[in-house]
Design an enzyme around this catalytic site. Structure first.
Site, PDB file in Angstrom:
ATOM      1  N   CYS A 170       0.812  -1.226   0.000  1.00 23.23           N
ATOM      2  CA  CYS A 170       0.000   0.000   0.000  1.00 23.23           C
ATOM      3  C   CYS A 170       0.845   1.276   0.000  1.00 23.23           C
ATOM      4  O   CYS A 170       0.346   2.350  -0.333  1.00 23.23           O
ATOM      5  CB  CYS A 170      -0.942   0.010   1.189  1.00 23.23           C
ATOM      6  SG  CYS A 170      -1.878  -1.499   1.349  1.00 23.23           S
TER       7      CYS A 170
ATOM      8  N   HIS B 203      -3.149   6.911   3.064  1.00 24.28           N
ATOM      9  CA  HIS B 203      -3.649   5.610   2.604  1.00 24.28           C
ATOM     10  C   HIS B 203      -5.026   5.377   3.222  1.00 24.28           C
ATOM     11  O   HIS B 203      -5.220   5.562   4.429  1.00 24.28           O
ATOM     12  CB  HIS B 203      -2.666   4.521   3.026  1.00 24.28           C
ATOM     13  CG  HIS B 203      -3.146   3.145   2.731  1.00 24.28           C
ATOM     14  ND1 HIS B 203      -3.825   2.820   1.572  1.00 24.28           N
ATOM     15  CD2 HIS B 203      -3.053   1.980   3.448  1.00 24.28           C
ATOM     16  CE1 HIS B 203      -4.116   1.536   1.586  1.00 24.28           C
ATOM     17  NE2 HIS B 203      -3.672   1.011   2.711  1.00 24.28           N
TER      18      HIS B 203
ATOM     19  N   ASN C 245     -10.249  -0.100   0.743  1.00 25.98           N
ATOM     20  CA  ASN C 245      -8.783  -0.067   0.654  1.00 25.98           C
ATOM     21  C   ASN C 245      -8.368  -0.682  -0.687  1.00 25.98           C
ATOM     22  O   ASN C 245      -8.594  -1.864  -0.927  1.00 25.98           O
ATOM     23  CB  ASN C 245      -8.220  -0.879   1.833  1.00 25.98           C
ATOM     24  CG  ASN C 245      -6.707  -0.970   1.832  1.00 25.98           C
ATOM     25  OD1 ASN C 245      -6.053  -0.641   0.846  1.00 25.98           O
ATOM     26  ND2 ASN C 245      -6.158  -1.446   2.933  1.00 25.98           N
TER      27      ASN C 245
HETATM   28  O1  UT7 Z   1      -3.496  -1.709   3.820  1.00 25.06           O
HETATM   29  C1  UT7 Z   1      -3.389  -2.264   5.100  1.00 25.06           C
HETATM   30  C2  UT7 Z   1      -4.469  -3.262   5.282  1.00 25.06           C
HETATM   31  N1  UT7 Z   1      -4.936  -3.598   6.584  1.00 25.06           N
HETATM   32  C3  UT7 Z   1      -5.404  -2.773   7.548  1.00 25.06           C
HETATM   33  O2  UT7 Z   1      -5.326  -1.581   7.482  1.00 25.06           O
HETATM   34  C4  UT7 Z   1      -6.057  -3.455   8.713  1.00 25.06           C
HETATM   35  C5  UT7 Z   1      -5.957  -2.700  10.003  1.00 25.06           C
HETATM   36  N2  UT7 Z   1      -6.898  -3.237  10.980  1.00 25.06           N
HETATM   37  C6  UT7 Z   1      -8.196  -2.888  10.998  1.00 25.06           C
HETATM   38  O3  UT7 Z   1      -8.631  -2.067  10.215  1.00 25.06           O
HETATM   39  C7  UT7 Z   1      -9.095  -3.495  12.048  1.00 25.06           C
HETATM   40  O4  UT7 Z   1      -8.323  -4.224  12.979  1.00 25.06           O
HETATM   41  C8  UT7 Z   1     -10.209  -4.433  11.444  1.00 25.06           C
HETATM   42  C9  UT7 Z   1     -11.227  -3.614  10.649  1.00 25.06           C
HETATM   43  C10 UT7 Z   1      -9.578  -5.483  10.549  1.00 25.06           C
HETATM   44  C11 UT7 Z   1     -10.959  -5.130  12.572  1.00 25.06           C
HETATM   45  O5  UT7 Z   1     -11.541  -4.148  13.424  1.00 25.06           O
HETATM   46  P1  UT7 Z   1     -11.402  -4.272  15.009  1.00 25.06           P
HETATM   47  O6  UT7 Z   1     -12.124  -3.138  15.593  1.00 25.06           O
HETATM   48  O7  UT7 Z   1      -9.930  -4.425  15.328  1.00 25.06           O
HETATM   49  O8  UT7 Z   1     -12.222  -5.594  15.296  1.00 25.06           O
HETATM   50  P2  UT7 Z   1     -11.743  -6.904  16.074  1.00 25.06           P
HETATM   51  O9  UT7 Z   1     -10.875  -7.735  15.201  1.00 25.06           O
HETATM   52  O10 UT7 Z   1     -11.256  -6.516  17.459  1.00 25.06           O
HETATM   53  O11 UT7 Z   1     -13.117  -7.651  16.280  1.00 25.06           O
HETATM   54  C12 UT7 Z   1     -14.112  -7.163  17.178  1.00 25.06           C
HETATM   55  C13 UT7 Z   1     -15.293  -8.085  17.071  1.00 25.06           C
HETATM   56  C14 UT7 Z   1     -14.935  -9.580  17.187  1.00 25.06           C
HETATM   57  O12 UT7 Z   1     -15.975 -10.214  17.857  1.00 25.06           O
HETATM   58  P3  UT7 Z   1     -15.850 -10.599  19.413  1.00 25.06           P
HETATM   59  O13 UT7 Z   1     -14.672 -11.513  19.496  1.00 25.06           O
HETATM   60  O14 UT7 Z   1     -15.602  -9.292  20.119  1.00 25.06           O
HETATM   61  O15 UT7 Z   1     -17.152 -11.223  19.728  1.00 25.06           O
HETATM   62  C15 UT7 Z   1     -14.918 -10.034  15.747  1.00 25.06           C
HETATM   63  O16 UT7 Z   1     -15.203 -11.411  15.616  1.00 25.06           O
HETATM   64  O17 UT7 Z   1     -15.922  -7.923  15.793  1.00 25.06           O
HETATM   65  C16 UT7 Z   1     -16.040  -9.219  15.152  1.00 25.06           C
HETATM   66  N3  UT7 Z   1     -15.915  -9.015  13.721  1.00 25.06           N
HETATM   67  C17 UT7 Z   1     -16.964  -8.738  12.925  1.00 25.06           C
HETATM   68  N4  UT7 Z   1     -18.279  -8.607  13.191  1.00 25.06           N
HETATM   69  C18 UT7 Z   1     -19.076  -8.301  12.156  1.00 25.06           C
HETATM   70  C19 UT7 Z   1     -14.787  -9.044  12.964  1.00 25.06           C
HETATM   71  N5  UT7 Z   1     -15.097  -8.797  11.683  1.00 25.06           N
HETATM   72  C20 UT7 Z   1     -16.439  -8.600  11.627  1.00 25.06           C
HETATM   73  C21 UT7 Z   1     -17.328  -8.301  10.596  1.00 25.06           C
HETATM   74  N6  UT7 Z   1     -18.641  -8.168  10.903  1.00 25.06           N
HETATM   75  N7  UT7 Z   1     -16.934  -8.143   9.325  1.00 25.06           N
END
Ligand code: UT7
Length: 336
Positions: free
Chosen positions: A111, A263, A293
């Site tokens: 990226c 980005h 993204n």
């Molecule tokens: O170019 C670089 C590319 N990558 C990035 O920039 C990624 C950077 N990271 C992020 O943007 C974030 O970490 C994510 C968007 C990937 C995830 O967001 P988060 O706020 O860190 O969520 P999390 O992984 O802490 O998950 C929170 C909850 C979990 O459930 P529990 O365990 O709290 O019950 C996940 O299972 O949200 C759940 N979850 C979802 N729920 C609904 C994870 N993905 C989803 C989803 N829909 N798509």
């Protein structure tokens, strides 16, 4: 010591993937995706190759620059989703644009690729006095390496391309900072789709060569694997670090920037990074809602849209700043 952007262009494929569409693949909902990422919809290619998207963006940038493509001395294409191992995407784009006098190569910095490539173009033009213009293209078809069974990553990515025609210009604002931390490679990767060679020794093949080589289970063995939290943590520090390092090199105050083009990975990452830099969100170009993204294409698509809408004007002091797999980070401060 500067770089002048003569023209920009972008191409977005017709296919649209909404948050609602994603609920058909995975357990998710529009509200979660919007509030956690800022994304509502992404463009997706439905048959056109990645090079085609790049070539369309390049032609649009050449039109906007009003130059003759034979005067382009260098083409750098940046992508992680090239159609071929060889030839390079930049050679194909040379063929499509008629930039017959250009040296061509591709660059992979994920990226951060567009910012890396712009800085390479700057260095090339500076040291090759007879060369007039460089064409930098970022084209990505992330839908080809997205794991649509992984709800924590597939909601983020989209497809698109953008390009810029640049020339070297003395006595204008310019500074850059590029960096990487390979120890973070394991936090975001996609396995190559190359088959094994006929000389494979099964025992050697089974070694644990890396700490990050295991492909996703299921239908997407070449899909991206990401530790979202680690990448998030890295991003919120790396973008401010890159921008500050570029500014410090020339004693520039970041508060005098007119616009920042970051980005577009997650709106919360952008907000935290800007808070760290003490820069108001009004100065930030944001289009993540409509594109998600698009890896290296995300910064130049945002730049092109901001230029065409008048949000960025001639004379504005801008900062292009990104991070990505590798892990990489990069910033350029320049005048538009
Ligand atoms: O170019 C670089 C590319 N990558 C990035 O920039 C990624 C950077 N990271 C992020 O943007 C974030 O970490 C994510 C968007 C990937 C995830 O967001 P988060 O706020 O860190 O969520 P999390 O992984 O802490 O998950 C929170 C909850 C979990 O459930 P529990 O365990 O709290 O019950 C996940 O299972 O949200 C759940 N979850 C979802 N729920 C609904 C994870 N993905 C989803 C989803 N829909 N798509």
């Amino acid at each position: 010591m500067g770089l002048h952007i003569l023209g920009t262009g972008s191409f977005k494929p017709d296919g649209m993937l909404t948050n609602e569409d994603l609920t058909k693949f995975i357990e998710t909902n529009d509200e979660w995706i919007r509030t956690r990422t800022g994304i509502s919809v992404r463009h997706v290619a439905t048959g056109e190759p990645t090079w085609y998207m790049g070539a369309e963006a390049a032609k649009s940038a050449i039109d906007a620059a009003g130059i003759d493509p034979v005067e382009i001395a260098l083409i750098i294409d940046t992508t992680i989703t090239q159609d071929y191992c060889t030839p390079s995407m930049s050679c194909i784009i040379q063929r499509e644009t008629g930039a017959v006098n250009a040296a061509c190569f591709d660059l992979n910095a994920a990226c951060s690729g567009f910012v890396y490539a712009m800085d390479m173009a700057h260095r090339f033009l500076k040291t090759e006095p007879d060369s007039k213009y460089a064409l930098v293209i970022a084209n990505e078809q992330l839908s080809r390496i997205t794991n649509y069974e992984d709800r924590s990553s597939c909601i983020l990515f989209g497809d698109g391309a953008a390009a810029a025609v640049v020339e070297y210009k003395e006595d204008t604002l310019y500074s850059s900072h590029l960096g990487a931390d390979g120890t973070g490679a394991k936090y975001l990767f996609a396995k190559s789709a190359l088959p094994d060679s006929p000389f494979v020794d099964e025992e050697k093949l089974s070694y644990e060569w890396h700490d990050f080589s295991s492909a996703p289970e299921g239908s997407y063995p070449h899909g991206m694997k990401q530790d979202g939290k680690e990448v998030y943590r890295f991003a919120t520090h790396a973008m401010p670090k890159a921008a500050k390092a570029a500014a410090d090199k020339i004693g520039f105050e970041l508060s005098s920037l007119d616009k920042i083009v970051p980005h577009q990975a997650n709106i919360r990452i952008i907000e935290t990074a800007m808070k760290n830099l003490k820069l108001p969100m009004e100065k930030v170009v944001v289009n993540i809602k409509q594109h998600g993204n698009t890896s290296s294409a995300s910064i130049p698509i945002a730049l092109d849209e901001a230029v065409r809408s008048g949000e960025i004007k001639r004379g504005d002091k801008i900062c292009l700043v990104g991070f990505g797999a590798g892990l990489t980070y990069a910033a350029i401060i320049m005048e538009y």
